[in-house]
Write a protein that holds these residues in place. Structure first.
Motif, short mmCIF file in Angstrom:
data_model
loop_
_atom_site.label_atom_id
_atom_site.label_comp_id
_atom_site.label_asym_id
_atom_site.label_seq_id
_atom_site.Cartn_x
_atom_site.Cartn_y
_atom_site.Cartn_z
N ARG A 154 25.00 -28.35 -26.14
CA ARG A 154 23.83 -28.05 -25.31
C ARG A 154 23.28 -29.36 -24.77
O ARG A 154 23.22 -30.35 -25.50
CB ARG A 154 22.73 -27.38 -26.15
N GLU A 155 22.87 -29.35 -23.51
CA GLU A 155 22.23 -30.54 -22.96
C GLU A 155 20.98 -30.81 -23.80
O GLU A 155 20.29 -29.89 -24.20
CB GLU A 155 21.82 -30.30 -21.50
N GLY A 156 20.72 -32.07 -24.02
CA GLY A 156 19.53 -32.43 -24.80
C GLY A 156 19.80 -32.45 -26.30
O GLY A 156 19.06 -33.06 -27.06
N ILE A 206 36.90 -17.32 -25.30
CA ILE A 206 35.83 -17.47 -26.30
C ILE A 206 34.63 -18.20 -25.68
O ILE A 206 33.48 -17.84 -25.88
CB ILE A 206 36.34 -18.22 -27.56
N LYS A 207 34.93 -19.24 -24.89
CA LYS A 207 33.85 -20.01 -24.29
C LYS A 207 32.99 -19.14 -23.34
O LYS A 207 31.77 -19.10 -23.42
CB LYS A 207 34.44 -21.20 -23.52
N TYR A 208 33.66 -18.42 -22.45
CA TYR A 208 32.90 -17.58 -21.50
C TYR A 208 32.17 -16.46 -22.21
O TYR A 208 31.02 -16.14 -21.89
CB TYR A 208 33.85 -16.98 -20.46
N SER A 210 31.10 -16.40 -25.24
CA SER A 210 29.96 -16.94 -26.00
C SER A 210 28.77 -17.19 -25.08
O SER A 210 27.65 -16.79 -25.38
CB SER A 210 30.34 -18.27 -26.68
N ASN A 211 29.01 -17.88 -23.95
CA ASN A 211 27.90 -18.15 -23.04
C ASN A 211 27.32 -16.86 -22.47
O ASN A 211 26.11 -16.72 -22.33
CB ASN A 211 28.36 -19.08 -21.91
N ALA A 212 28.18 -15.90 -22.16
CA ALA A 212 27.69 -14.64 -21.60
C ALA A 212 26.87 -13.89 -22.65
O ALA A 212 25.85 -13.26 -22.34
CB ALA A 212 28.86 -13.78 -21.12
C1 UGA Z 1 24.70 -23.79 -23.01
C2 UGA Z 1 25.18 -23.33 -24.40
O1 UGA Z 1 24.07 -23.16 -25.27
C3 UGA Z 1 26.13 -24.35 -25.01
O2 UGA Z 1 26.66 -23.84 -26.24
C4 UGA Z 1 27.30 -24.56 -24.02
O3 UGA Z 1 28.20 -25.53 -24.51
C5 UGA Z 1 26.75 -25.03 -22.69
O4 UGA Z 1 25.85 -24.04 -22.19
C6 UGA Z 1 27.92 -25.20 -21.76
O5 UGA Z 1 28.56 -24.21 -21.42
O6 UGA Z 1 28.29 -26.35 -21.47
P1 UGA Z 1 22.83 -25.50 -22.10
O7 UGA Z 1 23.10 -24.91 -20.77
O8 UGA Z 1 22.79 -26.98 -22.25
O9 UGA Z 1 23.94 -24.99 -23.17
O10 UGA Z 1 21.43 -24.98 -22.57
P2 UGA Z 1 20.83 -23.89 -23.59
O11 UGA Z 1 20.09 -24.60 -24.64
O12 UGA Z 1 21.84 -22.93 -24.02
O13 UGA Z 1 19.77 -23.17 -22.64
C7 UGA Z 1 20.18 -22.42 -21.49
C8 UGA Z 1 19.00 -21.71 -20.89
O14 UGA Z 1 18.56 -20.65 -21.74
C9 UGA Z 1 17.79 -22.58 -20.65
O15 UGA Z 1 17.21 -22.24 -19.42
C10 UGA Z 1 16.86 -22.24 -21.80
O16 UGA Z 1 15.51 -22.49 -21.53
C11 UGA Z 1 17.17 -20.77 -21.97
N1 UGA Z 1 16.83 -20.23 -23.29
C12 UGA Z 1 17.53 -20.63 -24.38
C13 UGA Z 1 15.81 -19.30 -23.42
O17 UGA Z 1 15.16 -18.92 -22.43
N2 UGA Z 1 15.55 -18.76 -24.64
C14 UGA Z 1 16.23 -19.13 -25.75
O18 UGA Z 1 15.94 -18.58 -26.83
C15 UGA Z 1 17.24 -20.08 -25.62
#
Ligand code: UGA
Length: 432
Positions: A154-156, A206-208, A210-212
């Motif tokens: 995850r970013e951050g 698995i990657k897609y 999971s994100n979906a």
């Molecule tokens: C996401 C996945 O969490 C990572 O596992 C994955 O590796 C990455 O995409 C990727 O495909 O490279 P990321 O996009 O960095 O990571 O950010 P997330 O922390 O997942 O947040 C994504 C969005 O969901 C943000 O807008 C965040 O604010 C929102 N969010 C997240 C919520 O609104 N509620 C939550 O409970 C969690």
């Protein structure tokens, strides 16, 4: 084993430096020469907590290097990670794989001994098959192996996510490759990460999936939040109550603005496109995309109601504009929909973000970047907490702008309503 990371974006740079920190010799390659020169000087092109320190440390001890010479770097390495971008195709929804295939062609002419070529970028199912075809044109199949190793950073939180992953997924049917990669990840596996070896296609999916699924969880709770607002229930109680069921789990059940970033919006669209190709209807994910696209409209409607249907000339402050905290990334941030809409309706907008001014708003009428929280909220009618930066979590609004009153709309549910109302402000949050 010598490692080569191709692409110095989030995936390549973070993984590269973390592999170096685990004791490997790593070269990070990019065709952007000025980026490589900056990296050599210790200048990091992305905002990621802890990254610059780790780069400096590993560059100094010579385990990490940077180069714009792809062919030489590939020749000198044993394991090649492809980490270039796979953005959404212009005007379409599938992933643009041109960078992946261009890089594969370049690798193809540099295979001088056995090499493992791995996609770490998020790539649609069967991309590994295509890479294999490209490499086979010039090389004997015994000289290389193409594997998939999706990243879940995850970013951050990327360095933590790399160092303490829930799982390491390796997609390969080749025994030797599986053994080498398991060994590469053994420091993380011994610390508790689950290791899963699957077919290459399964790893890609698995990657897609999971994100979906994570995007679905967020969208689900956002819709439940809409219902909670109508019936005087706190959505946080629902998230906790649901999350205590181990089958559901409490994470990614925080209601808020639409999900954004460089991954969920892109990957949900891309998996639909893959499913279309294979004549399968992923109706759940389709409705998640639709619901998320509608999310900003719902929150803006709430702003409209909060301001008694008068937006013109209202002074509105955005605290945070990035898609989430701890990143400077604006890609698909919901602020990109909200701020232009409010500006068009005649609002006067100030925004403050810990990562500074955003060029995305520079051409909008009456939208001003402020360099402090105080200057951003001074004279405001409505303060919108858009991003959950720590900087916003314990503001004493009363002390900050003495005697002034404004409304607060906390889109991330950072504060408790009683705490803010005790300071004399009208307070709104999400799903309550
Ligand atoms: C996401 C996945 O969490 C990572 O596992 C994955 O590796 C990455 O995409 C990727 O495909 O490279 P990321 O996009 O960095 O990571 O950010 P997330 O922390 O997942 O947040 C994504 C969005 O969901 C943000 O807008 C965040 O604010 C929102 N969010 C997240 C919520 O609104 N509620 C939550 O409970 C969690």
């Amino acid at each position: 084993m010598k490692l080569c990371m191709i692409g110095t974006g989030y995936v390549g740079l973070v993984s590269g430096v973390c592999f170096a920190d685990l004791g490997n010799e790593v070269v990070c390659v990019d065709n952007n020469i000025s980026k490589i020169n900056l990296l050599k000087k210790g200048k990091i092109p992305i905002y990621e907590p802890g990254l610059s320190e780790l780069v400096a440390k590993n560059f100094k001890n010579k385990r990490l290097n940077f180069s714009s010479d792809l062919k030489k770097s590939v020749r000198e390495s044993d394991i090649i990670f492809i980490c270039v971008g796979t953005p959404t195709k212009k005007g379409g929804s599938s992933a643009d794989l041109s960078q992946i295939y261009n890089v594969s062609k370049e690798i193809s002419s540099s295979i001088n001994k056995f090499k493992i070529i791995i996609t770490k970028s998020t790539v649609p199912v069967t991309t590994g098959d295509e890479i294999e075809k490209i490499l086979s044109k010039k090389n004997n199949k015994k000289k290389f192996s193409v594997a998939s190793n999706p990243e879940f950073l995850r970013e951050g939180e990327a360095i933590r996510d790399f160092t303490y992953p829930d799982r390491v997924v390796i997609g390969t049917n080749d025994k030797k490759t599986g053994k080498i990669l398991k060994n590469l990840y053994s420091p993380l596996i011994s610390k508790g990460a689950s290791y899963l070896q699957t077919s290459r296609r399964a790893a890609e999916l698995i990657k897609y999936a999971s994100n979906a699924f994570l995007a679905t969880k967020i969208t689900f709770i956002n819709e439940i939040a809409n219902l909670c607002e109508k019936i005087d229930i706190n959505v946080e109680d629902i998230s906790i109550g649901m999350g205590l069921d181990k089958r559901i789990g409490g994470r990614f059940l925080r209601a808020g603005p639409a999900y954004g970033g460089s991954c969920f919006p892109k990957d949900t669209k891309a998996i639909i496109s893959t499913a279309d190709k294979f004549k399968t209807n992923l109706s759940v994910i389709k409705s998640v995309i639709k619901s998320n696209e509608n999310r900003s409209k719902i929150l803006l409607d709430r702003v409209y109601q909060i301001l008694n249907k008068k937006i013109r000339k209202k002074k509105i402050t955005f605290l945070g504009v990035t898609f989430k905290a701890n990143t400077d990334d604006m890609r698909d941030s919901s602020s990109l929909k909200m701020i232009p809409w409010l500006s068009k309706k005649g609002a006067i907008i100030n925004y403050f973000d810990p990562t500074g001014l955003k060029k995305e708003f520079s051409k909008l009428k009456n939208v001003t970047h402020q360099t402090t929280i105080k200057s951003a909220i001074e004279g405001s009618d409505l303060v919108i907490i858009h991003t959950e930066w720590n900087d916003f979590k314990s503001i004493n609004f009363k002390n900050l702008v003495k005697g002034k009153k404004f409304i607060i709309f906390d889109m991330r549910n950072i504060y408790s309503s009683s705490k803010i109302e005790d300071q004399g402000f009208r307070y709104y949050s999400v799903g309550k």
